[in-house]
Design an enzyme around this catalytic site. Structure first.
Site, mmCIF file in Angstrom:
data_model
loop_
_atom_site.group_PDB
_atom_site.id
_atom_site.type_symbol
_atom_site.label_atom_id
_atom_site.label_comp_id
_atom_site.label_asym_id
_atom_site.label_seq_id
_atom_site.Cartn_x
_atom_site.Cartn_y
_atom_site.Cartn_z
ATOM 1 N N GLU A 46 0.819 -1.148 -0.103
ATOM 2 C CA GLU A 46 -0.156 0.039 0.221
ATOM 3 C C GLU A 46 0.808 1.163 -0.022
ATOM 4 O O GLU A 46 2.075 1.178 0.617
ATOM 5 C CB GLU A 46 -0.840 0.022 1.120
ATOM 6 C CG GLU A 46 -1.827 -1.075 1.540
ATOM 7 C CD GLU A 46 -3.060 -1.195 0.425
ATOM 8 O OE1 GLU A 46 -3.125 -0.095 -0.169
ATOM 9 O OE2 GLU A 46 -3.815 -2.220 0.767
ATOM 10 N N THR A 47 0.559 2.256 -0.763
ATOM 11 C CA THR A 47 0.989 3.707 -0.562
ATOM 12 C C THR A 47 -0.039 4.519 -0.182
ATOM 13 O O THR A 47 -1.158 4.641 -0.679
ATOM 14 C CB THR A 47 1.595 4.168 -1.941
ATOM 15 O OG1 THR A 47 2.705 3.368 -2.356
ATOM 16 C CG2 THR A 47 1.934 5.494 -1.854
#
Length: 291
Positions: free
Chosen positions: A37-38
């Site tokens: 995830e970012t």
């Protein structure tokens, strides 16, 4: 996130942005980061002095998701550790699909996140909305009958197996991707019979006791396995509160996500919410040149 030791837990990138919700650019950056995830954080005007408001969105390398625990924890940690937010004030994250998520820093230094509980629809009988137990067993590389219970939450499918089956899983990502859900969360009670796994879980949780273990597979979201999935504990905590005979309005549980990296998540239920707690650490800081 969900660890104080670099190289364990679940890594997330946190990007402080002023792109005003440019989803195309966010997806490009998340693909470049190539982490599970970012998180993209933008400052908003605060309505009162008790909290600090930020917008928050989460992207995997292939798509945007509606809720992510470890990247939320990472975002709060990054804001406090860089001085962009005061440690004495609560952080309110405004999200597109999951409402306002609040984070506070505890006296122990762990971050407490207030998330919506997601009590799973669990049945011992076959329902149209649930995959057959034997289909899940096959996708997990287990013998027919290995899956004891199946349930479905807002995003994910939950299935419980015995501890020995949990340790013997050999998941098939292609088969798991056939199920219509964000991910498949597999769980079991306690630490299990494997001494090395029990030691790893107990060391991570010390001095607390492990109530359950889990693993999370999300090939549809581009993740064969997510190392530590905070949002899945919105599903796991109410499920295990019932299974272990605890009061669903006040129960406290400790989960260990038994991926290769591993991580610990403490959960407290109350009023339809789950307080998820864990530590976080920074491993890399820098700038990004992408578009």
């Amino acid at each position: 996130a969900f660890t104080a030791e670099a190289g364990t837990g679940n890594a997330a990138a946190v990007v402080f942005s002023q792109r005003k919700g440019d989803a195309k650019w966010m997806q490009k950056v998340a693909a470049e980061n190539n982490l599970s995830e970012t998180a993209f954080v933008e400052l908003l005007h605060s309505k009162d002095e008790s909290s600090q408001r930020f917008s928050l969105r989460w992207f995997t390398p292939t798509c945007e998701v509606d809720l992510c625990g470890h990247a939320t924890l990472g975002a709060a940690h990054a804001l406090w550790s860089t001085g962009r937010a005061s440690k004495r004030r609560r952080i309110d994250f405004e999200t597109k699909a999951s409402g306002v998520l609040t984070c506070e820093l505890s006296e122990t230094g762990w971050i407490q996140m207030d998330f919506p509980a997601d009590s799973p629809n669990v049945s011992d009988t076959i329902q149209a909305s649930l995959p057959h137990e034997d289909e899940l067993s096959k996708a997990l590389g287990l013998q027919p009958g290995s899956v004891r219970h199946v349930g479905r939450g807002r995003f994910d499918i939950l299935c419980e197996v015995e501890p020995r089956e949990f340790d013997a899983m050999k998941p098939d990502s292609a088969k798991l991707a056939e199920f219509e859900c964000r991910g498949v969360c597999v769980t079991t009670a306690g630490c299990g019979p494997d001494p090395s796994e029990a030691k790893r879980a107990n060391q991570a949780a010390a001095p607390a006791k492990i109530d359950f273990r889990s693993r999370f597979f999300a090939p549809r979201a581009g993740l064969a396995e997510d190392p530590v999935t905070g949002s899945a504990h919105c599903l796991l905590a109410p499920y295990w509160a019932v299974r272990l005979g605890k009061d669903p309005n006040g129960a406290e549980l400790v989960g260990f996500q038994a991926s290769a990296r591993g991580g610990i998540v403490k959960c407290r239920l109350g009023n339809g919410r789950v307080m998820l707690s864990g530590p976080a650490t920074t491993t890399l800081e820098g700038g990004i040149y992408c578009g």
